[in-house]
Scaffold this motif. Structure first.
Motif, PDB file in Angstrom:
ATOM      1  N   THR A  71       0.683  -1.261   0.028  1.00 57.77           N
ATOM      2  CA  THR A  71       0.047   0.110   0.020  1.00 57.77           C
ATOM      3  C   THR A  71       1.021   1.113  -0.126  1.00 57.77           C
ATOM      4  O   THR A  71       0.684   2.284  -0.410  1.00 57.77           O
ATOM      5  CB  THR A  71      -0.917  -0.004   1.339  1.00 57.77           C
ATOM      6  OG1 THR A  71      -0.335   0.289   2.453  1.00 57.77           O
ATOM      7  CG2 THR A  71      -1.948  -1.228   1.394  1.00 57.77           C
ATOM      8  N   PRO A  74       3.362   2.872  -4.064  1.00 56.99           N
ATOM      9  CA  PRO A  74       3.377   4.108  -5.024  1.00 56.99           C
ATOM     10  C   PRO A  74       4.385   5.339  -4.275  1.00 56.99           C
ATOM     11  O   PRO A  74       4.906   6.251  -5.035  1.00 56.99           O
ATOM     12  CB  PRO A  74       1.894   4.412  -4.958  1.00 56.99           C
ATOM     13  CG  PRO A  74       1.224   3.045  -4.769  1.00 56.99           C
ATOM     14  CD  PRO A  74       2.069   2.428  -3.603  1.00 56.99           C
ATOM     15  N   GLU A 288      -9.691  -1.722   6.469  1.00 55.94           N
ATOM     16  CA  GLU A 288      -9.924  -2.685   5.286  1.00 55.94           C
ATOM     17  C   GLU A 288     -10.912  -3.584   6.054  1.00 55.94           C
ATOM     18  O   GLU A 288     -11.798  -3.938   4.882  1.00 55.94           O
ATOM     19  CB  GLU A 288      -8.519  -3.435   5.048  1.00 55.94           C
ATOM     20  CG  GLU A 288      -7.457  -2.778   4.393  1.00 55.94           C
ATOM     21  CD  GLU A 288      -7.776  -2.642   2.829  1.00 55.94           C
ATOM     22  OE1 GLU A 288      -8.900  -2.991   2.255  1.00 55.94           O
ATOM     23  OE2 GLU A 288      -6.843  -1.835   2.291  1.00 55.94           O
ATOM     24  N   THR A 303      -8.306   7.143   4.623  1.00 56.30           N
ATOM     25  CA  THR A 303      -7.748   6.100   3.510  1.00 56.30           C
ATOM     26  C   THR A 303      -6.248   6.423   3.318  1.00 56.30           C
ATOM     27  O   THR A 303      -5.801   5.981   2.382  1.00 56.30           O
ATOM     28  CB  THR A 303      -8.553   6.637   2.115  1.00 56.30           C
ATOM     29  OG1 THR A 303      -8.352   8.002   1.969  1.00 56.30           O
ATOM     30  CG2 THR A 303      -9.986   6.278   2.316  1.00 56.30           C
ATOM     31  N   ALA A 307      -5.339   0.712   0.051  1.00 59.70           N
ATOM     32  CA  ALA A 307      -4.956   0.408  -1.223  1.00 59.70           C
ATOM     33  C   ALA A 307      -6.284   0.620  -2.093  1.00 59.70           C
ATOM     34  O   ALA A 307      -7.263   0.345  -1.964  1.00 59.70           O
ATOM     35  CB  ALA A 307      -4.276  -0.690  -1.507  1.00 59.70           C
ATOM     36  N   ASP A 308      -5.881   1.459  -3.311  1.00 59.09           N
ATOM     37  CA  ASP A 308      -7.097   1.834  -4.118  1.00 59.09           C
ATOM     38  C   ASP A 308      -8.431   2.186  -3.798  1.00 59.09           C
ATOM     39  O   ASP A 308      -9.528   1.670  -3.598  1.00 59.09           O
ATOM     40  CB  ASP A 308      -7.279   0.376  -4.844  1.00 59.09           C
ATOM     41  CG  ASP A 308      -7.906   0.444  -6.257  1.00 59.09           C
ATOM     42  OD1 ASP A 308      -8.135   1.621  -6.811  1.00 59.09           O
ATOM     43  OD2 ASP A 308      -8.785  -0.478  -6.768  1.00 59.09           O
ATOM     44  N   ALA A 309      -8.329   3.054  -2.482  1.00 62.34           N
ATOM     45  CA  ALA A 309      -9.275   3.634  -1.967  1.00 62.34           C
ATOM     46  C   ALA A 309     -10.443   4.222  -2.703  1.00 62.34           C
ATOM     47  O   ALA A 309     -11.608   4.206  -2.643  1.00 62.34           O
ATOM     48  CB  ALA A 309      -8.844   4.767  -1.003  1.00 62.34           C
ATOM     49  N   GLU A 310     -10.052   4.921  -3.911  1.00 59.10           N
ATOM     50  CA  GLU A 310     -11.229   5.483  -4.719  1.00 59.10           C
ATOM     51  C   GLU A 310     -12.045   4.500  -5.359  1.00 59.10           C
ATOM     52  O   GLU A 310     -13.326   4.746  -5.213  1.00 59.10           O
ATOM     53  CB  GLU A 310     -10.108   6.188  -5.870  1.00 59.10           C
ATOM     54  CG  GLU A 310     -11.431   7.185  -6.655  1.00 59.10           C
ATOM     55  CD  GLU A 310     -10.556   8.075  -7.831  1.00 59.10           C
ATOM     56  OE1 GLU A 310     -11.164   8.589  -8.760  1.00 59.10           O
ATOM     57  OE2 GLU A 310      -9.291   8.171  -7.489  1.00 59.10           O
ATOM     58  N   THR A 311     -11.626   3.303  -5.670  1.00 56.17           N
ATOM     59  CA  THR A 311     -12.378   2.238  -6.427  1.00 56.17           C
ATOM     60  C   THR A 311     -13.373   1.617  -5.048  1.00 56.17           C
ATOM     61  O   THR A 311     -14.507   1.682  -5.152  1.00 56.17           O
ATOM     62  CB  THR A 311     -11.411   1.462  -6.940  1.00 56.17           C
ATOM     63  OG1 THR A 311     -10.796   1.976  -8.075  1.00 56.17           O
ATOM     64  CG2 THR A 311     -12.441   0.090  -7.487  1.00 56.17           C
ATOM     65  N   LYS A 312     -12.609   1.212  -3.967  1.00 51.26           N
ATOM     66  CA  LYS A 312     -13.322   0.535  -2.772  1.00 51.26           C
ATOM     67  C   LYS A 312     -14.337   1.456  -2.295  1.00 51.26           C
ATOM     68  O   LYS A 312     -15.582   1.103  -1.622  1.00 51.26           O
ATOM     69  CB  LYS A 312     -12.185   0.192  -2.005  1.00 51.26           C
ATOM     70  CG  LYS A 312     -11.271  -0.801  -2.243  1.00 51.26           C
ATOM     71  CD  LYS A 312     -10.188  -1.216  -1.064  1.00 51.26           C
ATOM     72  CE  LYS A 312      -9.295  -2.228  -1.406  1.00 51.26           C
ATOM     73  NZ  LYS A 312      -8.293  -2.289  -0.363  1.00 51.26           N
ATOM     74  N   GLU A 636      -6.096  -8.905  -4.746  1.00 56.00           N
ATOM     75  CA  GLU A 636      -5.850  -7.468  -5.501  1.00 56.00           C
ATOM     76  C   GLU A 636      -4.846  -7.373  -6.410  1.00 56.00           C
ATOM     77  O   GLU A 636      -4.878  -6.774  -7.408  1.00 56.00           O
ATOM     78  CB  GLU A 636      -6.038  -6.167  -4.513  1.00 56.00           C
ATOM     79  CG  GLU A 636      -7.248  -6.040  -3.649  1.00 56.00           C
ATOM     80  CD  GLU A 636      -7.081  -5.049  -2.538  1.00 56.00           C
ATOM     81  OE1 GLU A 636      -6.019  -4.435  -2.461  1.00 56.00           O
ATOM     82  OE2 GLU A 636      -8.027  -4.804  -1.770  1.00 56.00           O
ATOM     83  N   ARG A 637      -3.683  -8.149  -6.146  1.00 58.28           N
ATOM     84  CA  ARG A 637      -2.544  -8.093  -6.982  1.00 58.28           C
ATOM     85  C   ARG A 637      -2.745  -8.739  -8.113  1.00 58.28           C
ATOM     86  O   ARG A 637      -3.490 -10.055  -8.399  1.00 58.28           O
ATOM     87  CB  ARG A 637      -1.442  -8.828  -6.383  1.00 58.28           C
ATOM     88  CG  ARG A 637      -1.058  -7.915  -5.059  1.00 58.28           C
ATOM     89  CD  ARG A 637       0.466  -8.231  -4.581  1.00 58.28           C
ATOM     90  NE  ARG A 637       0.635  -9.693  -4.221  1.00 58.28           N
ATOM     91  CZ  ARG A 637       0.613 -10.037  -2.947  1.00 58.28           C
ATOM     92  NH1 ARG A 637       0.326  -9.000  -1.903  1.00 58.28           N
ATOM     93  NH2 ARG A 637       0.608 -11.097  -2.464  1.00 58.28           N
TER      94      ARG A 637
END
Length: 637
Positions: A71, A74, A288, A303, A307-312, A636-637
């Motif tokens: 997480t 990036p 999570e 958040t 990871a990938d908070a915008e989608t979740k 998710e990977r």
């Protein structure tokens, strides 16, 4: 390699920052706070059982920290100075206000070297490398005479021949076989054996057949030491016998050496693998899991470590950020709560870890977003439904028993041919529920179809069928017309007497722990019947229950934690209104050997009296959250 049977397990405490470290250091396995019972269980076990328990604990920690580092990747990728700022081989994962710099130590590179070296194509290419043969194919020599140089004695030679040369195929190098064996052993231990290419399994089996006995393994209590000793011996022999060592050879050799020697390479420095503070990991694990279980009721969520908070968290459109302790913190929240949290009230931005809002309007808004429609009234079927479903759904709602049963047969055929999308499945559930009568024969087609669909809990459309059935009971467009006369309550009571309501309730009872959407529908059902509105402010605390309930810590906790919660509650009450019941909870780490149980019994005295009883303390099972967190990251990977 680590001798897990000799590790001494210790659980963290709240005495000082040093005890926030989780991992392995100087022969000690440091477990998270609240896990004293876990440490005692490992330390009191016989050597063979201690080996197993410590090994299982280590692999849970490894997977958890691996998921947490993913997480942060990036941020690390864009931070060119992160490696230079690390100390003792550590990576700086970030800065948090409560725990300062958080480092990930990798001096004990027990698994990373093997797993990071793992590239199937490169391994297979190296194993099948071909060498130039000594012999030449002279059968087509005459074709090269035009380019030959003739000598005085009528002999000739050809500088460069374009004809194919004989190629000698070499056997796979023993170094690669040994690496493949170590890789398969690690992957088997991680439960990821199926991820490895079958040719690598073959190479691993070749090494085992040449050098090992049946039953030997690197993670078996009775055989790991002789297996490790043999591999080190063969590794030394390979090093001595290999005349030319290219960079690829050195990479595989170094990965195996680090894996087999582990911390013994670091004489005087000790073993050090782990994270300097487990606090941000604990927060990420809890949030999570909250997203997984309580997404429909989630109205705000930190958040920063998600990871990938915008989608979740697409259902939470507002994004807020604040810099605290050198770290940029981010949050997503609903439109309703943004006014309470974004600082417009004049007291600055508020950043609770999470807020759950259980109300009819909030939960309805979530389902509007889930199905992509502004309203879920039943007056008109959405035009976006596939045309082939419109006629049978209209027939199910017609009230004609013959047409309803015929429509159920059509739907059964459609489901068999192609899985419906979420919106279609939702309206199928509504239509089936609407077709039920007070007295209904169970052999009718619509009853059979309902039972069949509710039995298919693994199907993607299952949650939407259940939600549609319960929605039909709770909400109808004509109820709003009757509300003024109070007749809508009587209509709801009549629908609750239908067999479809009992079937939907039973489906919710068995599925709400595994489907977040169904759990949300259970909340919505309770809110509708009780006409209630409840907001819960959650704060994830990496503290022991004993510390929180110790009277000596009251002043410090009041200043740092309790007062903040009351400010959150005050702002939410101003936004949501006085009719909303608002409460707070602290989520604390605790161990329980039942890894299927999320909430565990609290081990501290006076927990009910904390903060005068206005803030509840809830203990969550650390190993269970570790497993869920790591498994979610791997999917998710």
């Amino acid at each position: 390699m680590i001798d897990f049977s000799r590790l001494q397990a210790v659980a963290g405490n709240d005495k000082d920052q040093q005890f926030s470290f989780v991992g392995i250091r100087d022969g000690v396995l440091h477990l998270p706070k609240g896990c004293d019972q876990w440490a005692r269980r490992i330390n009191d076990a016989a050597p063979a059982e201690c080996f197993r328990l410590a090994k299982d604990a280590f692999i849970m920690l490894f997977r958890t920290l691996e998921a947490f580092r993913a997480t942060r990747s990036p941020l690390l990728a864009t931070d060119r100075d992160s490696a230079q700022r690390g100390t003792d081989g550590a990576e700086l994962l970030g800065q948090w206000e409560e725990c300062g710099n958080v480092f990930y130590y990798r001096q004990l590179d027990v698994l990373d070297g093997i797993l990071h070296r793992f590239e199937e194509l490169e391994i297979l290419t190296l194993a099948q490398r071909k060498g130039r043969g000594a012999a030449m194919d002279g059968r087509r020599l005459c074709g090269e005479l035009a380019r030959a140089t003739f000598l005085a004695d009528n002999s000739f030679y050809v500088d460069d021949m374009s004809i194919p040369r004989l190629q000698l195929e070499c056997e796979p190098a023993e170094l690669v076989q040994m690496y493949c064996y170590a890789l398969v052993e690690v992957k088997r231990w991680l439960g990821e054996e199926d991820d490895v290419h079958r040719d690598i399994h073959v190479l691993a089996a070749q090494f085992a057949e040449l050098h090992l006995k049946s039953g030997d393994g690197l993670f078996d209590f009775n055989s790991w030491q002789p297996t490790r000793a043999l591999m080190l011996e063969r590794l030394h022999a390979i090093d001595c016998q290999t005349a030319y060592k290219d960079p690829v050879f050195h990479e595989f050799y170094d990965a195996l050496e680090r894996f087999l020697l582990g911390g013994s390479q670091l004489a005087g420095n000790g073993w050090q693998w782990g994270i300097s503070s487990f606090a941000p990991v604990w927060e990420a694990m809890c949030l999570e899991d909250l997203i997984r279980r309580q997404l429909p009721a989630l109205a705000a969520c930190d958040t920063t470590n998600i990871a990938d908070a915008e989608t979740k968290l697409a259902s939470l459109p507002k994004s807020l950020c604040i810099t605290s302790g050198g770290t940029m913190m981010t949050m997503r929240c609903s439109e309703l709560l943004s006014a309470a949290l974004d600082g417009r009230a004049g007291i600055g931005q508020l950043f609770p870890d999470a807020v759950l809002l259980r109300s009819v309007s909030a939960l309805q808004s979530y389902y509007y977003g889930r199905y992509g429609v502004p309203t879920l009234a039943d007056a008109v079927l959405p035009s976006s439904l596939p045309a082939i479903y419109l006629k049978p759904l209209q027939d199910l709602k017609s009230g004609n028993g013959y047409d309803q049963n015929l429509a159920a047969k059509v739907l059964k055929k459609l489901f068999a041919e192609q899985k419906p999308d979420a919106l279609t499945a939702f309206y199928v559930g509504r239509a089936l529920c609407a077709s039920y009568q007070r007295t209904m024969v169970t052999v009718w087609d619509r009853a059979r179809l309902t039972e069949q669909l509710l039995a298919e809990r693994e199907q993607s459309y299952y949650p939407d069928i259940v939600i549609g059935m319960m929605w039909e009971v709770l909400f109808r467009a004509d109820d709003s017309v009757r509300r003024e006369s109070g007749e809508s309550r009587r209509c709801l009571a009549e629908r609750k007497e239908l067999g479809s309501y009992a079937m939907a309730q039973a489906a919710i009872a068995v599925s709400k722990d595994t489907h977040a959407e169904i759990a949300g529908m259970a909340m919505l059902h309770d809110c509708c019947l009780g006409d209630s509105r409840h907001a819960l402010v959650l704060d994830v605390k990496y503290m022991t229950g004993a510390y929180l309930t110790d009277k000596a810590n009251i002043d410090d906790l009041r200043e740092r934690s309790v007062r903040k919660q009351f400010v959150y509650e005050h702002q939410l009450r101003r936004t949501l209104g006085i009719e909303t019941h608002i409460s707070s909870e602290f989520l604390l780490p605790q161990y329980d050997d039942n890894f299927d149980q999320l909430e565990v019994a609290f081990d501290a005295e006076h927990a009910k009296d904390f903060a005068g009883g206005f803030i509840a303390l809830r203990a969550l099972n650390v190993p269970l959250l570790m497993r869920r967190y790591a498994a979610s990251a791997r999917r998710e990977r």
